[in-house]
Structure formats: structure tokens, C-alpha cells
Design a protein around this motif. Sequence first.
Motif, mmCIF file in Angstrom:
data_model
loop_
_atom_site.group_PDB
_atom_site.id
_atom_site.type_symbol
_atom_site.label_atom_id
_atom_site.label_comp_id
_atom_site.label_asym_id
_atom_site.label_seq_id
_atom_site.Cartn_x
_atom_site.Cartn_y
_atom_site.Cartn_z
ATOM 1 N N VAL A 156 -7.598 -13.071 11.622
ATOM 2 C CA VAL A 156 -7.096 -11.956 12.426
ATOM 3 C C VAL A 156 -6.989 -10.722 11.527
ATOM 4 C CG1 VAL A 156 -5.212 -11.116 13.871
ATOM 5 C CG2 VAL A 156 -5.798 -13.552 13.855
ATOM 6 N N LYS A 157 -7.450 -9.576 12.034
ATOM 7 C CA LYS A 157 -7.485 -8.368 11.219
ATOM 8 C C LYS A 157 -6.577 -7.289 11.806
ATOM 9 C CE LYS A 157 -10.783 -5.525 8.690
ATOM 10 N NZ LYS A 157 -10.357 -6.083 7.397
ATOM 11 N N ASN A 158 -5.855 -6.625 10.906
ATOM 12 C CA ASN A 158 -5.056 -5.470 11.299
ATOM 13 C C ASN A 158 -5.897 -4.217 11.062
ATOM 14 O OD1 ASN A 158 -3.217 -3.445 11.779
ATOM 15 N ND2 ASN A 158 -1.662 -4.195 10.360
ATOM 16 N N PHE A 159 -6.339 -3.595 12.146
ATOM 17 C CA PHE A 159 -7.182 -2.404 12.049
ATOM 18 C C PHE A 159 -6.360 -1.111 11.969
ATOM 19 C CE2 PHE A 159 -9.676 -5.626 14.235
ATOM 20 C CZ PHE A 159 -10.884 -5.579 13.533
ATOM 21 N N TYR A 160 -5.069 -1.232 12.152
ATOM 22 C CA TYR A 160 -4.220 -0.031 12.224
ATOM 23 C C TYR A 160 -3.062 -0.183 11.240
ATOM 24 C CZ TYR A 160 -2.328 4.057 14.733
ATOM 25 O OH TYR A 160 -1.882 5.307 15.086
ATOM 26 N N LYS A 161 -3.372 -0.200 9.965
ATOM 27 C CA LYS A 161 -2.361 -0.454 8.942
ATOM 28 C C LYS A 161 -1.416 0.724 8.736
ATOM 29 C CE LYS A 161 -5.003 -3.929 6.400
ATOM 30 N NZ LYS A 161 -5.572 -4.322 5.085
ATOM 31 N N THR A 162 -1.795 1.901 9.196
ATOM 32 C CA THR A 162 -0.912 3.068 9.049
ATOM 33 C C THR A 162 0.106 3.179 10.179
ATOM 34 O OG1 THR A 162 -2.485 4.513 10.212
ATOM 35 C CG2 THR A 162 -2.709 4.344 7.810
ATOM 36 N N LEU A 163 0.080 2.236 11.116
ATOM 37 C CA LEU A 163 1.000 2.277 12.252
ATOM 38 C C LEU A 163 2.445 2.126 11.777
ATOM 39 C CD1 LEU A 163 1.206 2.334 15.395
ATOM 40 C CD2 LEU A 163 1.155 -0.169 15.309
ATOM 41 N N LYS A 164 3.320 3.015 12.267
ATOM 42 C CA LYS A 164 4.740 2.996 11.907
ATOM 43 C C LYS A 164 5.583 2.629 13.128
ATOM 44 C CE LYS A 164 4.165 6.584 8.364
ATOM 45 N NZ LYS A 164 2.696 6.657 8.511
ATOM 46 N N PRO A 165 6.818 2.144 12.905
ATOM 47 C CA PRO A 165 7.670 1.719 14.038
ATOM 48 C C PRO A 165 7.838 2.767 15.121
ATOM 49 C CG PRO A 165 8.621 0.982 11.971
ATOM 50 C CD PRO A 165 7.439 1.836 11.610
ATOM 51 N N GLY A 166 7.925 4.042 14.778
ATOM 52 C CA GLY A 166 8.104 5.064 15.800
ATOM 53 C C GLY A 166 6.874 5.340 16.634
ATOM 54 N N GLN A 167 5.750 4.677 16.312
ATOM 55 C CA GLN A 167 4.496 4.927 17.023
ATOM 56 C C GLN A 167 4.180 3.861 18.067
ATOM 57 O OE1 GLN A 167 2.249 5.235 13.252
ATOM 58 N NE2 GLN A 167 1.706 7.308 13.871
ATOM 59 N N TYR A 168 5.086 2.929 18.294
ATOM 60 C CA TYR A 168 4.919 1.963 19.378
ATOM 61 C C TYR A 168 6.264 1.719 20.031
ATOM 62 C CZ TYR A 168 6.348 -1.286 15.655
ATOM 63 O OH TYR A 168 7.008 -1.897 14.622
ATOM 64 N N LEU A 169 6.202 1.201 21.243
ATOM 65 C CA LEU A 169 7.404 1.077 22.058
ATOM 66 C C LEU A 169 7.363 -0.240 22.827
ATOM 67 C CD1 LEU A 169 9.951 2.648 23.082
ATOM 68 C CD2 LEU A 169 8.505 3.483 24.948
ATOM 69 N N THR A 170 8.443 -0.997 22.761
ATOM 70 C CA THR A 170 8.533 -2.265 23.486
ATOM 71 C C THR A 170 9.259 -2.043 24.815
ATOM 72 O OG1 THR A 170 8.527 -3.556 21.434
ATOM 73 C CG2 THR A 170 9.384 -4.626 23.416
#
Length: 229
Positions: A156-170
Motif C-alpha cells: 500500500v502506498k501513501n501518495f499524499y505524504k504532505t497531508l496534514k491533520p487540518g486538511q481532512y475532516l471526519t
Amino acid sequence: MKTESDPAKLGVRVLPSRAGRPRAIGGGGLAFTLIEMLVVFGLIAALAGLIIGAASAGFNKRIRSRVQTERDSLVSAIEYYKQVKGFYPPDNVSNNTNDPVMNSLFYELTGTITIGSPTPVAFSSLLLQDQLALNTIQTTFNAGGFVNASKDTNEVKNFYKTLKPGQYLTLTNPANVAFTLLAVPYKGPITPNTWRYNASMPAHNPDSFDLWADVIIGSKTNTIGNWRD
């Protein structure tokens, strides 16, 4: 014999002459006229308006710049996915559904682990370690599972390693099951504000995909996409 006295020296208020000289008050000090004070107040108000306007313009520019930066990072992650997989991440747009908001980009770009063998019954996010059952994925994203998934974490590959907690929402669906979307850091016309994605039938980039967000800047809604700023 009578002598003339200087009214100012006696502390007498002296009215302005017809020549428009400022009047003396009390011990002879000069004072502003009403018109002069109004002019000064007007200048102060004008300068304050210019300062506030410049500050507002600077803030609006920062909003646009940040959203554009996050868009560019997300575009790079999607293109990286396509380079490795040979196709773009699945969307939630087809002949049967047209929902660019409820897309699975978060899971496809960051990767998931399959649960169950030989047929997966659920998927777990590498980033959040949550679990989504197949029926939740079907009803939420109109998909039978995730492509960037395996029982082996090395596959499994993480293509978005620069993603930060404030950039996604549960969020939670009507059945109170949690799922996660990629979020925009500023308010839009709908809440929550998330990234829209269309790779099946893109209107602006027919050879790739449309990615965009609607952001309120000032009092206007601005569309910031991978075809326009």
C-alpha cells in the motif's frame, strides 16, 4: 486720564476678525475652528478606511494563496497515483450518480488495509486506523472498495505524504458511521467545505480530471480549480 488695555492680557476671549485670524481663548492661546476640526476628522477617517481596506485585501489574498497551494499539492498527489497505478483515483461520478463532493480521495491517496480473507469485508485507513465496512463504502462513495488497498502494508502506498491533520475532516453518515474527506481550510457556500473531484466526466480537463473548491473570499464565492485560480 484713560488708557487702552489689551483684552488678551486681561484674559478676555477675543472673537476672530473678519480677516479670518484664529481666535484667542483664555490666556491668548490659539484654537482650531469647527471647520478645521471637521477637516482633520475627515482626513483621519479617510486614512483609516484606506488602512482597513488594505488589510482586508491582504487577508483575502492570503486565503486565495493558501487554497491554491493546497490544490497544487493535491493535484501532484493525484498525478503521482496515476503514474504508479496507470489510472486516476476513482470518483463518485458516473451515469448513475453525480456527486463530486463525496469522493474517496482521502483513502485512495493515503492507502488502506483490507480486513477479511479471501474477500475483504472492511477496509482500514493507514493514516487513521479506522474501519469502513463494504456497505458503508458502497453507500458513501458508490464503490465496492478501495483500489489502493492490500492486506500487506508494504503493498500500500501513501501518495499524499504532505497531508496534514487540518486538511481532512471526519464526518458521520445517517447511520452514525464515520468516514473522512479531504477538506478546504476556509468557508464555502456549503458546510463542511470539501474538495470536489471528477475524473469520469470532467468538464474542464477532458484528458485528466477536474479538482476544485468553492471558497468565500470577502463577500463573494470563488471557484479555485485545476483549470483556473
